[in-house]
Motif scaffolding. Sequence first.
Motif, short mmCIF file in Angstrom:
data_model
loop_
_atom_site.label_atom_id
_atom_site.label_comp_id
_atom_site.label_asym_id
_atom_site.label_seq_id
_atom_site.Cartn_x
_atom_site.Cartn_y
_atom_site.Cartn_z
N UNK A 97 0.52 1.41 19.04
CA UNK A 97 -0.51 1.08 18.05
C UNK A 97 -0.95 2.32 17.27
N UNK A 98 -1.05 3.45 17.95
CA UNK A 98 -1.43 4.69 17.27
C UNK A 98 -0.36 5.09 16.25
N UNK A 99 0.90 4.91 16.59
CA UNK A 99 2.00 5.22 15.67
C UNK A 99 1.93 4.30 14.45
N UNK A 100 1.72 3.02 14.67
CA UNK A 100 1.60 2.08 13.56
C UNK A 100 0.41 2.45 12.69
N UNK A 101 -0.69 2.82 13.30
CA UNK A 101 -1.88 3.23 12.55
C UNK A 101 -1.60 4.45 11.69
N UNK A 102 -0.90 5.43 12.27
CA UNK A 102 -0.53 6.63 11.50
C UNK A 102 0.37 6.27 10.32
N UNK A 103 1.33 5.37 10.55
CA UNK A 103 2.23 4.96 9.47
C UNK A 103 1.46 4.27 8.35
N UNK A 104 0.49 3.44 8.70
CA UNK A 104 -0.34 2.78 7.69
C UNK A 104 -1.17 3.80 6.92
N UNK A 105 -1.74 4.77 7.64
CA UNK A 105 -2.54 5.81 6.98
C UNK A 105 -1.69 6.57 5.97
N UNK A 106 -0.45 6.90 6.35
CA UNK A 106 0.45 7.61 5.44
C UNK A 106 0.79 6.75 4.23
N UNK A 107 1.10 5.48 4.47
CA UNK A 107 1.45 4.57 3.37
C UNK A 107 0.27 4.40 2.41
N UNK A 108 -0.92 4.25 2.95
CA UNK A 108 -2.11 4.11 2.10
C UNK A 108 -2.40 5.41 1.34
N UNK A 109 -2.13 6.54 1.98
CA UNK A 109 -2.30 7.82 1.30
C UNK A 109 -1.34 7.95 0.12
N UNK A 110 -0.08 7.54 0.32
CA UNK A 110 0.89 7.57 -0.77
C UNK A 110 0.48 6.62 -1.90
N UNK A 111 -0.01 5.45 -1.53
CA UNK A 111 -0.46 4.48 -2.54
C UNK A 111 -1.63 5.05 -3.32
N UNK A 112 -2.55 5.68 -2.64
CA UNK A 112 -3.71 6.28 -3.31
C UNK A 112 -3.27 7.34 -4.30
N UNK A 113 -2.33 8.19 -3.88
CA UNK A 113 -1.81 9.23 -4.80
C UNK A 113 -1.14 8.61 -6.01
N UNK A 114 -0.36 7.57 -5.78
CA UNK A 114 0.33 6.91 -6.89
C UNK A 114 -0.66 6.28 -7.86
N UNK A 115 -1.69 5.67 -7.35
CA UNK A 115 -2.69 5.01 -8.21
C UNK A 115 -3.49 6.06 -8.98
N UNK A 116 -3.81 7.15 -8.32
CA UNK A 116 -4.61 8.21 -8.98
C UNK A 116 -3.82 8.93 -10.06
#
Length: 118
Positions: A97-116
Amino acid sequence: MSPVPKASSAASASVRSPASVFAALGDETRLRLVALLCVGGAVSISQLTATTDITRQAVTKHLQVLADAGLVHDIKVGRERLWQFEPGQLEEARRSLALISDQWDQALGRLKLAVERD
């Protein structure tokens, strides 16, 4: 066709996945049994059923599902079987679950950068 032999508990322990832990804990009764076993060490089925209306047979079946998932194991003491919590598989599931959470955090971080950037 000949029947496939059942894997030994040692062999099945090596192929258990966190999914089997989540599936086993997805049942309210089994989750409650794990909570009870976490508190008191090795416990008999009689002790587990003392404060509930669940039959010994039903508890035995639930404990077997938990054992198949690697969450509990039994200890033979004379004529009685005592059941004990086994934290290793739950810890492995927590790491998944921690690994999945980290992967989601990274994906959301990339999405945030792309949107910004846009």
